[in-house]
Design a protein around this motif. Structure first.
Motif, short mmCIF file in Angstrom:
data_model
loop_
_atom_site.label_atom_id
_atom_site.label_comp_id
_atom_site.label_asym_id
_atom_site.label_seq_id
_atom_site.Cartn_x
_atom_site.Cartn_y
_atom_site.Cartn_z
N GLN B 19 0.83 -1.20 0.00
CA GLN B 19 0.00 0.00 0.00
C GLN B 19 0.87 1.26 0.00
N LYS B 20 1.87 1.27 0.85
CA LYS B 20 2.75 2.43 0.95
C LYS B 20 3.58 2.59 -0.33
N PHE B 21 4.08 1.48 -0.81
CA PHE B 21 4.97 1.51 -1.97
C PHE B 21 4.26 2.07 -3.20
N PHE B 22 3.02 1.61 -3.45
CA PHE B 22 2.29 2.07 -4.63
C PHE B 22 1.34 3.22 -4.30
N LEU B 24 -1.48 3.33 -2.59
CA LEU B 24 -2.84 2.94 -2.95
C LEU B 24 -3.85 3.47 -1.93
N VAL B 25 -5.11 3.61 -2.37
CA VAL B 25 -6.17 4.03 -1.45
C VAL B 25 -6.63 2.84 -0.61
N ILE B 26 -6.50 1.64 -1.19
CA ILE B 26 -6.94 0.43 -0.48
C ILE B 26 -5.99 0.15 0.69
N PRO B 27 -6.52 -0.01 1.90
CA PRO B 27 -5.66 -0.18 3.07
C PRO B 27 -4.90 -1.50 3.09
N GLY B 28 -3.76 -1.50 3.77
CA GLY B 28 -2.90 -2.67 3.86
C GLY B 28 -3.60 -3.96 4.25
N PRO B 29 -4.43 -3.95 5.34
CA PRO B 29 -5.08 -5.19 5.73
C PRO B 29 -5.98 -5.79 4.64
N VAL B 30 -6.65 -4.92 3.85
CA VAL B 30 -7.50 -5.44 2.78
C VAL B 30 -6.64 -6.07 1.69
N ILE B 31 -5.49 -5.45 1.40
CA ILE B 31 -4.56 -6.05 0.43
C ILE B 31 -4.05 -7.38 0.98
N GLY B 32 -3.74 -7.42 2.29
CA GLY B 32 -3.32 -8.66 2.94
C GLY B 32 -4.37 -9.74 2.82
#
Lengths: 241, 125
Positions: B19-22, B24-32
């Protein structure tokens, strides 16, 4: 030193300790849960709403700043992250049912997300709210961190968005069962998906405690609508400007 | 339990980094969540004992955490009550939008999906 003074010192000390706020938070939740079960699982008696009111009541009565409370209760708050990741497991366990309903999930996701955004815009406009407040309200149907990110992107106020989004979650979790029963929706996958799409995490937590299938579809909608809305809102705003 | 929790934290950490690298608006836990789901699907046919054990661990930890999901919303929920004055004179209008909007959306969305499920099932037969 008299004992009142000692007690006061202990009270001052406790306020700065996570132990105290963790105990209060979990205690309030157990009370909420107890009342919920006592009410014969009445959907209007929402354990989260009750425990929030209990804790807020304590903070207001004793004039304690929210930041101080949150500092102590943040260990509970921290677990929201891992809990969100953990929702992958119930979704995975129902992957066959999800594949079977993939087409209706996709259509409902798009139509439902668009509807959530437009009804918010339309209602807010007709209630005479100002532009920035309306923008802050638009992403209220998705989980708070996503909603705040979108709000920032479209020049809303993220802190206002957070409040409105969580309020949406609590209201959705409390009223959804009532609305869905009234509309005679029997399909558990549809009930769950609609709850997750409108009232994100708090709705999902609620759905999970009531019906397994509904909970899983709610978790699915929470993840999918978060992604969908964060793409839809910026695009819609670009089109309408 | 501990191993399961570790894997979940690892996926969250991975999600946060992405999330930080790109940005993104989508939060880290959702990406996880999404990555964990795809990992599980990818590992579906793997029958290696070690992996199966870890998978079982992750599943039991996940079940334990998600069963207390409601509790985890109490701290930020309290924040809403304490900060409700931010809405100032617009409080009732905002509540109106939230209550009416949420009820309409949940009802219409559920009705639509129920109809689609029935319609598509009938069409298949």
């Amino acid at each position: 030193m008299n004992s009142v003074e000692t007690l006061y010192r202990i009270w001052v000390y406790l306020q700065t300790e996570p132990l105290f706020w963790l105990t209060i938070t979990i205690g309030a939740f157990l009370v909420g849960d107890y009342l919920y079960k006592k009410s014969n699982i009445n959907p209007l008696v929402n354990p989260v709403a009750i425990s929030i009111l209990i804790v807020s009541g304590i903070l207001i009565i004793f004039d304690i700043e929210y930041e101080r409370y949150f500092n102590g209760a943040q260990f509970i708050h921290f677990l929201l992250g891992p809990a969100t990741v953990a929702l992958a497991i119930p979704i995975y366990n129902q992957i066959k049912l999800i594949q079977k309903e993939a087409l209706s999930i996709t259509i409902t996701l798009l139509v439902g997300s668009l509807f959530a955004i437009f009804i918010t815009y339309y209602l807010a406009k007709s209630f005479g709210l100002d532009e920035q407040l309306i923008l802050s309200m638009l992403p209220r149907s998705v989980t708070a961190p996503i909603a705040m990110g979108i709000s920032e992107l479209i020049d809303g106020l993220p802190s206002l968005t957070a409040i409105i989004t969580i309020a949406t979650g609590i209201i959705g979790a409390s009223l959804s069962t009532f609305v869905l029963d009234f509309m005679k929706v029997k399909d558990m996958t549809a009930r769950g998906f609609a709850i997750g799409l409108t009232s994100h995490g708090i709705g999902t937590a609620r759905a999970m405690s009531r019906n397994k299938t509904a909970g899983i579809f709610s978790a699915l909608a929470l993840a999918l609508s978060g992604v969908a809305v964060s793409i839809i809102i910026p695009v819609v705003i670009k089109i309408f400007n | 339990m501990l191993r399961g929790f570790f894997v979940i934290l690892l996926f969250q950490l991975f999600g946060e980094v992405i999330q930080k690298f790109f940005a993104l608006v989508i939060p880290g836990p959702v990406i996880g969540l999404i990555f964990l789901l795809f990992t599980l699907i990818y590992l579906r046919r793997v029958k290696m004992k070690k992996i199966l054990n870890v998978k079982k661990d992750v599943m039991s930890t996940a079940t334990a955490i998600t069963s207390y999901l409601s509790l985890l919303f109490v701290p930020i929920g309290v924040g809403v009550v304490m900060h409700i004055s931010y809405l100032e004179k617009n409080l009732y209008q905002v509540l109106g939008v939230v209550v009416i909007g949420t009820m309409l959306t949940v009802g219409i969305t559920a009705k639509l999906m129920e109809y689609l499920n029935l319609y598509l099932q009938r069409k298949k037969k």
